[in-house]
Design an enzyme around this catalytic site. Structure first.
Site, PDB file in Angstrom:
ATOM      1  N   VAL A  74      20.509  57.608 -26.980  1.00 50.06           N
ATOM      2  CA  VAL A  74      21.155  56.581 -27.506  1.00 50.06           C
ATOM      3  C   VAL A  74      19.960  55.382 -27.612  1.00 50.06           C
ATOM      4  O   VAL A  74      19.777  54.702 -26.704  1.00 50.06           O
ATOM      5  CB  VAL A  74      22.373  55.846 -26.588  1.00 50.06           C
ATOM      6  CG1 VAL A  74      22.850  54.460 -27.434  1.00 50.06           C
ATOM      7  CG2 VAL A  74      23.375  56.913 -26.536  1.00 50.06           C
ATOM      8  N   PRO A  75      19.308  55.532 -29.063  1.00 52.10           N
ATOM      9  CA  PRO A  75      18.172  54.747 -29.065  1.00 52.10           C
ATOM     10  C   PRO A  75      17.850  53.475 -29.112  1.00 52.10           C
ATOM     11  O   PRO A  75      17.686  52.644 -30.280  1.00 52.10           O
ATOM     12  CB  PRO A  75      17.509  55.456 -30.295  1.00 52.10           C
ATOM     13  CG  PRO A  75      18.793  55.576 -31.190  1.00 52.10           C
ATOM     14  CD  PRO A  75      19.955  55.877 -30.107  1.00 52.10           C
ATOM     15  N   CYS A  76      18.010  52.888 -28.001  1.00 52.24           N
ATOM     16  CA  CYS A  76      17.975  51.381 -27.824  1.00 52.24           C
ATOM     17  C   CYS A  76      16.355  51.031 -28.081  1.00 52.24           C
ATOM     18  O   CYS A  76      16.360  49.503 -28.319  1.00 52.24           O
ATOM     19  CB  CYS A  76      18.472  50.787 -26.548  1.00 52.24           C
ATOM     20  SG  CYS A  76      17.641  51.794 -25.022  1.00 52.24           S
ATOM     21  N   HIS A  77      15.753  51.880 -28.071  1.00 52.23           N
ATOM     22  CA  HIS A  77      14.167  51.444 -28.228  1.00 52.23           C
ATOM     23  C   HIS A  77      13.951  51.129 -29.856  1.00 52.23           C
ATOM     24  O   HIS A  77      12.930  50.651 -30.105  1.00 52.23           O
ATOM     25  CB  HIS A  77      13.287  52.801 -28.000  1.00 52.23           C
ATOM     26  CG  HIS A  77      13.429  53.972 -28.634  1.00 52.23           C
ATOM     27  ND1 HIS A  77      14.432  54.896 -28.227  1.00 52.23           N
ATOM     28  CD2 HIS A  77      12.884  54.604 -29.745  1.00 52.23           C
ATOM     29  CE1 HIS A  77      14.537  56.016 -29.151  1.00 52.23           C
ATOM     30  NE2 HIS A  77      13.306  55.651 -29.924  1.00 52.23           N
TER      31      HIS A  77
END
Length: 174
Positions: free
Chosen positions: A141-144
């Site tokens: 879950v690519p919060c980056h």
């Protein structure tokens, strides 16, 4: 009157990556419930507690397909993250943010404000940031991929150096 939540038991596995040892927390069905870094294990445990109540982790191998998908991602096959099944408890707003994050394609970024606007809550930039910071499933879950409006990296629960590495790995010029 508050009622006590039933304690949850999850499996904990470790995966060596180019940016440190990833902690993979899965349920008995093999679904990813958390991914964090061994040097941030305390933060991960707190997020699990906030989302699920009392949590016990036992040593247990993550599914081979999940481990392979994550290893392939770190070797450069960026689309493999979509093969990882994940689930996380959270508020309806957090769920909305977390389900929007994988729609930001590898190699691209979006500002907190732009995501808020996309979710049709243009004044909720801070709430988007808070939900992003409460995401227990790093990388998948690519919060980056969320950055500041001025292009700055802002924050990342696993450390800014990891965020920088992940974005460069995905082809983002920083």
């Amino acid at each position: 009157m508050a009622t006590a939540r039933t304690p949850q038991t999850f499996n904990l596995d470790r995966l060596t990556t180019p940016i440190g040892t990833a902690l993979l927390v899965t349920d008995d069905g093999g679904v990813l419930r958390a991914l964090d870094w061994d040097d941030y294990e305390g933060r991960m445990l707190e997020l699990l507690r906030l989302h699920y109540g009392p949590v016990t982790l036992r040593d247990g191998r993550a599914p081979a397909e999940m481990r392979k998908a994550l290893s392939d991602y770190f070797k450069g096959d960026l689309d493999r993250l979509t093969d990882v099944t994940w689930r996380v408890a959270g508020t309806p707003f957090q769920q909305k943010v977390w389900h929007a994050l994988p729609k930001i394609r590898p190699g691209t970024t979006m500002s907190y404000g732009a995501l808020a606007a996309k979710l049709k809550v243009p004044n909720a930039m801070r709430a988007v940031g808070h939900a992003n910071g409460s995401n227990p499933i790093s990388v998948v879950v690519p919060c980056h991929r969320l950055i500041g409006a001025n292009g700055s990296l802002v924050k990342y629960g696993g450390g800014l150096e990891r965020k920088r590495w992940l974005l460069r790995h995905e082809g983002v010029e920083i």
